[in-house]
Design a protein around this motif. Structure first.
Motif, PDB file in Angstrom:
ATOM      1  N   LEU A 173      -8.602   8.816  -5.505  1.00 41.56           N
ATOM      2  CA  LEU A 173      -7.872   7.622  -5.071  1.00 41.56           C
ATOM      3  C   LEU A 173      -6.484   8.028  -4.595  1.00 41.56           C
ATOM      4  N   ARG A 174      -6.363   8.302  -3.324  1.00 39.72           N
ATOM      5  CA  ARG A 174      -5.075   8.733  -2.763  1.00 39.72           C
ATOM      6  C   ARG A 174      -4.273   7.558  -2.214  1.00 39.72           C
ATOM      7  N   ARG A 175      -4.918   6.688  -1.463  1.00 40.18           N
ATOM      8  CA  ARG A 175      -4.234   5.517  -0.910  1.00 40.18           C
ATOM      9  C   ARG A 175      -4.540   4.328  -1.813  1.00 40.18           C
ATOM     10  N   VAL A 176      -3.482   3.789  -2.390  1.00 37.62           N
ATOM     11  CA  VAL A 176      -3.591   2.732  -3.386  1.00 37.62           C
ATOM     12  C   VAL A 176      -2.991   1.448  -2.812  1.00 37.62           C
ATOM     13  N   ALA A 177      -3.748   0.360  -2.864  1.00 33.48           N
ATOM     14  CA  ALA A 177      -3.269  -0.940  -2.384  1.00 33.48           C
ATOM     15  C   ALA A 177      -3.267  -1.923  -3.536  1.00 33.48           C
ATOM     16  N   TRP A 178      -2.300  -2.840  -3.508  1.00 35.16           N
ATOM     17  CA  TRP A 178      -2.227  -3.822  -4.597  1.00 35.16           C
ATOM     18  C   TRP A 178      -1.566  -5.108  -4.132  1.00 35.16           C
ATOM     19  N   CYS A 179      -1.923  -6.194  -4.809  1.00 33.69           N
ATOM     20  CA  CYS A 179      -1.284  -7.498  -4.609  1.00 33.69           C
ATOM     21  C   CYS A 179      -1.538  -8.302  -5.876  1.00 33.69           C
ATOM     22  N   THR A 180      -0.499  -8.633  -6.593  1.00 37.74           N
ATOM     23  CA  THR A 180      -0.632  -9.239  -7.920  1.00 37.74           C
ATOM     24  C   THR A 180      -1.195 -10.653  -7.856  1.00 37.74           C
ATOM     25  N   GLY A 181      -1.656 -11.141  -9.010  1.00 37.35           N
ATOM     26  CA  GLY A 181      -2.119 -12.519  -9.120  1.00 37.35           C
ATOM     27  C   GLY A 181      -3.541 -12.712  -8.633  1.00 37.35           C
ATOM     28  N   GLY A 182      -3.779 -13.833  -7.955  1.00 36.07           N
ATOM     29  CA  GLY A 182      -5.116 -14.185  -7.492  1.00 36.07           C
ATOM     30  C   GLY A 182      -5.342 -13.777  -6.051  1.00 36.07           C
ATOM     31  N   ALA A 183      -5.273 -12.478  -5.781  1.00 34.91           N
ATOM     32  CA  ALA A 183      -5.358 -11.970  -4.409  1.00 34.91           C
ATOM     33  C   ALA A 183      -6.656 -11.225  -4.139  1.00 34.91           C
ATOM     34  N   ILE A 185       0.843  -1.187   0.000  1.00 30.67           N
ATOM     35  CA  ILE A 185       0.000   0.000   0.000  1.00 30.67           C
ATOM     36  C   ILE A 185       0.880   1.239   0.000  1.00 30.67           C
ATOM     37  N   GLY A 186       0.444   2.252  -0.719  1.00 30.94           N
ATOM     38  CA  GLY A 186       1.213   3.493  -0.818  1.00 30.94           C
ATOM     39  C   GLY A 186       0.300   4.653  -1.175  1.00 30.94           C
ATOM     40  N   THR A 187       0.886   5.850  -1.241  1.00 33.54           N
ATOM     41  CA  THR A 187       0.145   7.062  -1.562  1.00 33.54           C
ATOM     42  C   THR A 187       0.446   7.481  -2.993  1.00 33.54           C
ATOM     43  N   ALA A 188      -0.599   7.697  -3.771  1.00 31.07           N
ATOM     44  CA  ALA A 188      -0.431   8.140  -5.157  1.00 31.07           C
ATOM     45  C   ALA A 188       0.128   9.556  -5.178  1.00 31.07           C
ATOM     46  N   SER A 189       1.002   9.845  -6.126  1.00 26.02           N
ATOM     47  CA  SER A 189       1.590  11.176  -6.235  1.00 26.02           C
ATOM     48  C   SER A 189       0.544  12.209  -6.626  1.00 26.02           C
ATOM     49  N   GLU A 190      -0.508  11.745  -7.283  1.00 22.85           N
ATOM     50  CA  GLU A 190      -1.621  12.613  -7.654  1.00 22.85           C
ATOM     51  C   GLU A 190      -2.899  11.797  -7.592  1.00 22.85           C
ATOM     52  N   PRO A 191      -3.968  12.339  -7.002  1.00 25.51           N
ATOM     53  CA  PRO A 191      -5.207  11.572  -6.908  1.00 25.51           C
ATOM     54  C   PRO A 191      -5.843  11.367  -8.280  1.00 25.51           C
ATOM     55  N   ILE A 210      -9.153  -2.690   2.433  1.00 25.29           N
ATOM     56  CA  ILE A 210     -10.108  -1.704   2.938  1.00 25.29           C
ATOM     57  C   ILE A 210      -9.766  -1.336   4.376  1.00 25.29           C
ATOM     58  N   ALA A 211      -9.478  -2.354   5.193  1.00 27.40           N
ATOM     59  CA  ALA A 211      -9.126  -2.111   6.597  1.00 27.40           C
ATOM     60  C   ALA A 211      -7.835  -1.313   6.728  1.00 27.40           C
ATOM     61  N   ALA A 212      -6.944  -1.448   5.740  1.00 24.83           N
ATOM     62  CA  ALA A 212      -5.668  -0.723   5.767  1.00 24.83           C
ATOM     63  C   ALA A 212      -5.807   0.720   5.312  1.00 24.83           C
ATOM     64  N   GLY A 213      -7.013   1.127   4.893  1.00 26.48           N
ATOM     65  CA  GLY A 213      -7.257   2.517   4.518  1.00 26.48           C
ATOM     66  C   GLY A 213      -7.166   2.808   3.037  1.00 26.48           C
ATOM     67  N   ALA A 214      -7.255   1.776   2.199  1.00 23.64           N
ATOM     68  CA  ALA A 214      -7.128   1.983   0.756  1.00 23.64           C
ATOM     69  C   ALA A 214      -8.372   2.643   0.180  1.00 23.64           C
ATOM     70  N   ASP A 215      -8.165   3.452  -0.847  1.00 26.08           N
ATOM     71  CA  ASP A 215      -9.255   3.994  -1.660  1.00 26.08           C
ATOM     72  C   ASP A 215      -9.527   3.122  -2.872  1.00 26.08           C
ATOM     73  N   VAL A 216      -8.542   2.304  -3.246  1.00 24.04           N
ATOM     74  CA  VAL A 216      -8.679   1.397  -4.378  1.00 24.04           C
ATOM     75  C   VAL A 216      -7.741   0.221  -4.146  1.00 24.04           C
ATOM     76  N   PHE A 217      -8.137  -0.944  -4.634  1.00 26.71           N
ATOM     77  CA  PHE A 217      -7.306  -2.144  -4.540  1.00 26.71           C
ATOM     78  C   PHE A 217      -7.177  -2.751  -5.923  1.00 26.71           C
ATOM     79  N   LEU A 218      -5.944  -3.077  -6.303  1.00 23.43           N
ATOM     80  CA  LEU A 218      -5.666  -3.708  -7.589  1.00 23.43           C
ATOM     81  C   LEU A 218      -5.070  -5.086  -7.370  1.00 23.43           C
ATOM     82  N   THR A 219      -5.552  -6.061  -8.144  1.00 23.10           N
ATOM     83  CA  THR A 219      -4.987  -7.398  -8.131  1.00 23.10           C
ATOM     84  C   THR A 219      -5.183  -7.994  -9.522  1.00 23.10           C
ATOM     85  N   GLY A 220      -4.949  -9.303  -9.658  1.00 20.22           N
ATOM     86  CA  GLY A 220      -5.077  -9.908 -10.970  1.00 20.22           C
ATOM     87  C   GLY A 220      -6.480 -10.343 -11.318  1.00 20.22           C
ATOM     88  N   GLU A 221      -7.216 -10.883 -10.326  1.00 23.29           N
ATOM     89  CA  GLU A 221      -8.495 -11.525 -10.596  1.00 23.29           C
ATOM     90  C   GLU A 221      -9.614 -10.918  -9.764  1.00 23.29           C
TER      91      GLU A 221
END
Length: 250
Positions: A168-178, A133-139, A186-197
């Motif tokens: 979308l300021r706080r961006v979370a991600w985990c590749t593959g089937g996550a 999880i990280g902060t986007a340089s621009e929303p 969501i609990a970590a404070g993300a505005d968006v979550f990206l994964t593979g599936e």
């Protein structure tokens, strides 16, 4: 040339293999040549990739998805027999690293996926801390981010939008089937979550929580760790290295 045992030992330490509970064995899965000179990396140890490695004259194949998984009954028949037979006939070592390659802070799939989309992680979340999880340089809006994913990964993602127009300021991600990590994101404070599936529940959770979910493709999100690690090995041990892409719509 470098002894295979030196490379395997180095990788097991670098990727901290022992700390992960995984779905299959990490490290050497098929033993081939004792000395390594020509390394091919790829995402999955498919027959197409193995055949390409043979054509390239490789003695070692480094992948994210290996041949053996939890629940396999141990019989070497059919497609599995064909893949292993090719490796053994041509003396090709198969090195496979699953969750350890996802998690590595520099050469891992998550780190390289984030870099490709312009992010650096400042935290971890989820089981075994595989999520970044990280902060986007621009929303960005969810639609704008989905367009960026399509442009940088070369694949149209599936967007389950949360709150319309939410920055979308706080961006979370985990590749593959996550997709199962969505609630942790969501609990970590993300505005968006990206994964593979994406699975059925995630669209409902996005609507009900306001947090957007973007499925980028399992293969499309995990194309970056293996070549990064292969390039590092080539530099460290003086090897020839080639990443071979075998397309996959998943």
């Amino acid at each position: 040339m470098t002894p295979r045992t030196d490379i395997e030992s180095y990788l097991n330490t670098l990727l901290e293999v022992g700390k992960f509970r995984d779905y299959g064995p990490n490290g050497l899965q098929v033993e081939g040549a004792p000395q390594v000179q020509r390394l091919v990396s790829g995402v999955t140890a498919s027959r197409a990739l193995i055949e390409a490695a043979v054509a390239h004259g490789a003695d070692t194949l480094l992948v994210h998805h290996g041949l053996f998984w939890k629940g396999h009954d141990g019989r070497i028949t059919g497609w599995l027999k064909q893949r292993i037979e090719l490796l053994l006939r041509h003396g090709i070592n198969l090195l496979a690293y699953h969750l350890p390659l996802d998690a590595h802070a520099l050469y891992g799939n998550n780190a390289r996926f984030g870099e490709r989309l312009g992010w650096q992680a400042d935290g971890r979340f989820g089981e075994q801390e595989l999520g970044f999880i990280g902060t986007a340089s621009e929303p960005l809006t969810a639609g704008a981010l989905a367009a960026r994913v399509a442009e940088r990964l070369g694949r149209e993602p599936v967007l389950a939008e949360g709150e319309a127009g939410r920055p979308l300021r706080r961006v979370a991600w985990c590749t593959g089937g996550a997709q199962g990590y969505f609630e942790s994101a969501i609990a970590a404070g993300a505005d968006v979550f990206l994964t593979g599936e994406i699975s059925e529940p995630q669209a409902h959770l996005a609507r009900e929580t306001g947090v957007s979910f973007i499925a980028c493709g399992h293969h499309a999100s995990e194309r970056y760790g293996a070549p990064a690690l292969g390039a590092h090995l080539a530099e460290r041990f003086g090897l020839e290295h080639t990443f071979i892409e075998i397309g996959n719509p998943a």
